[in-house]
Scaffold this motif. Structure first.
Motif, short mmCIF file in Angstrom:
data_model
loop_
_atom_site.label_atom_id
_atom_site.label_comp_id
_atom_site.label_asym_id
_atom_site.label_seq_id
_atom_site.Cartn_x
_atom_site.Cartn_y
_atom_site.Cartn_z
N ILE A 28 23.54 -35.59 14.83
CA ILE A 28 23.17 -34.10 14.46
C ILE A 28 24.54 -33.49 14.39
O ILE A 28 24.84 -32.64 13.61
N ARG A 30 27.33 -34.94 13.67
CA ARG A 30 28.08 -35.57 12.61
C ARG A 30 27.62 -34.92 11.14
O ARG A 30 28.34 -34.50 10.26
N LEU A 31 26.39 -34.43 11.24
CA LEU A 31 25.62 -33.70 10.11
C LEU A 31 26.47 -32.27 9.91
O LEU A 31 26.82 -31.99 8.71
N GLN A 35 29.02 -31.17 7.06
CA GLN A 35 28.77 -29.71 6.16
C GLN A 35 30.11 -29.00 6.32
O GLN A 35 30.77 -28.62 5.20
N ILE A 47 25.15 -40.21 3.15
CA ILE A 47 23.99 -40.11 3.99
C ILE A 47 22.77 -41.21 3.67
O ILE A 47 22.65 -41.27 2.55
N VAL A 62 27.92 -32.29 1.48
CA VAL A 62 26.80 -31.67 2.31
C VAL A 62 27.26 -30.26 2.14
O VAL A 62 28.16 -29.63 2.62
N VAL A 65 23.47 -27.30 6.22
CA VAL A 65 22.61 -28.07 7.16
C VAL A 65 21.69 -26.95 7.87
O VAL A 65 22.29 -25.89 8.49
N ILE A 70 18.96 -31.04 5.10
CA ILE A 70 20.36 -30.98 4.48
C ILE A 70 20.29 -30.73 3.11
O ILE A 70 19.45 -31.13 2.29
N ILE A 80 15.76 -33.46 7.44
CA ILE A 80 16.43 -34.17 8.51
C ILE A 80 15.82 -35.60 9.19
O ILE A 80 16.38 -36.31 9.50
N VAL A 83 16.44 -38.81 7.69
CA VAL A 83 17.80 -39.39 7.74
C VAL A 83 18.01 -40.56 8.64
O VAL A 83 17.61 -40.23 9.92
N ILE A 86 24.49 -40.83 8.96
CA ILE A 86 25.42 -40.06 8.51
C ILE A 86 27.01 -40.54 8.53
O ILE A 86 27.20 -40.68 9.67
#
Length: 88
Positions: A28, A30-31, A35, A47, A62, A65, A70, A80, A83, A86
């Motif tokens: 999470i 890393r998401l 972004q 992804i 990205v 988020v 995403i 999400i 996923v 990522i």
């Protein structure tokens, strides 16, 4: 994991299904980092997400988020919960 690399334009959101396991807190984070990299440096991330045909991955920027999605270019939204991983 051996996921098929596809172009973001070919993502069929109707084929996306939830992943078998939820993302870790690290993923999470890393998401959010992906972004930030996309918005500030135009950097791309890979992804990996789950579909009815198996795992797929896309190399793209990205854009946003949210709590549940995403957002990629061309108004493509990947849930999400679908996923798998990522990387950037």
């Amino acid at each position: 994991m051996n996921a098929e690399l596809i172009e973001k334009e070919t993502i069929d959101v109707t084929q996306i299904i939830p992943a078998e396991t939820s993302l870790s807190e690290e993923a999470i984070t890393r998401l959010a980092s992906a972004q930030r990299l996309g918005n500030e440096f135009k950097a791309k991330a890979t992804i990996t997400f789950n579909t009815k045909e198996g795992a797929k991955k896309v190399y793209t920027t990205v854009w946003a988020v949210t709590e549940k999605y995403i957002q990629l270019k061309n108004n493509i939204h990947i849930p999400i919960k679908c996923v798998i991983d990522i990387e950037y």
